[in-house]
Design a protein around this motif. Sequence first.
Motif, PDB file in Angstrom:
ATOM      1  N   ALA A  97       0.863  -1.192   0.000  1.00  0.00           N
ATOM      2  CA  ALA A  97       0.000   0.000   0.000  1.00  0.00           C
ATOM      3  C   ALA A  97       0.892   1.232   0.000  1.00  0.00           C
ATOM      4  N   TYR A  98       0.333   2.331  -0.470  1.00  0.00           N
ATOM      5  CA  TYR A  98       1.081   3.583  -0.513  1.00  0.00           C
ATOM      6  C   TYR A  98       1.343   4.082   0.899  1.00  0.00           C
ATOM      7  N   GLU A  99       2.541   4.575   1.115  1.00  0.00           N
ATOM      8  CA  GLU A  99       2.902   5.132   2.405  1.00  0.00           C
ATOM      9  C   GLU A  99       3.211   6.611   2.224  1.00  0.00           C
TER      10      GLU A  99
ATOM     11  N   ARG B 288       6.376   7.677   6.389  1.00  0.00           N
ATOM     12  CA  ARG B 288       7.665   7.040   6.121  1.00  0.00           C
ATOM     13  C   ARG B 288       8.748   7.618   7.028  1.00  0.00           C
ATOM     14  N   ARG B 289       8.743   8.953   7.170  1.00  0.00           N
ATOM     15  CA  ARG B 289       9.723   9.599   8.045  1.00  0.00           C
ATOM     16  C   ARG B 289       9.565   9.135   9.485  1.00  0.00           C
ATOM     17  N   VAL B 290       8.316   9.051   9.942  1.00  0.00           N
ATOM     18  CA  VAL B 290       8.050   8.607  11.320  1.00  0.00           C
ATOM     19  C   VAL B 290       8.543   7.174  11.511  1.00  0.00           C
TER      20      VAL B 290
ATOM     21  N   ALA C  39      11.597   5.887  13.919  1.00  0.00           N
ATOM     22  CA  ALA C  39      11.373   4.894  14.972  1.00  0.00           C
ATOM     23  C   ALA C  39      12.344   3.720  14.817  1.00  0.00           C
ATOM     24  N   GLN C  40      12.612   3.303  13.580  1.00  0.00           N
ATOM     25  CA  GLN C  40      13.564   2.228  13.347  1.00  0.00           C
ATOM     26  C   GLN C  40      14.968   2.645  13.761  1.00  0.00           C
ATOM     27  N   ALA C  41      15.336   3.894  13.488  1.00  0.00           N
ATOM     28  CA  ALA C  41      16.659   4.387  13.865  1.00  0.00           C
ATOM     29  C   ALA C  41      16.805   4.426  15.381  1.00  0.00           C
ATOM     30  N   VAL C  42      15.756   4.864  16.072  1.00  0.00           N
ATOM     31  CA  VAL C  42      15.793   4.899  17.538  1.00  0.00           C
ATOM     32  C   VAL C  42      15.945   3.481  18.088  1.00  0.00           C
TER      33      VAL C  42
END
Length: 78
Positions: free
Chosen positions: A35-37, A42-44, A48-51
């Motif tokens: 699905a389109y994001e 995407r930034r959020v 969250a993945q980086a954190v």
Amino acid sequence: MQVLVRDNNVDQALRVLKKKMQREGLFRELRQRRAYEKPSERRVREHAQAVARHRKLARKTAVREGLIAAPARKRTVR
């Protein structure tokens, strides 16, 4: 990606292929692309993945340096 089939053992080769795809993150990417994001979502997500990566690295470093106790290992029954 390439997997060798030995002794006509396709099931084993398929298991190896799935494991390689899992390690590369292909299944996660396919799920995301269904699905389109929105760019803001995407930034959020990426933040969250980086954190989470940073926390995991900090936790590993703290365990290695003896600042916190290592998590209990799960026992496997064989």
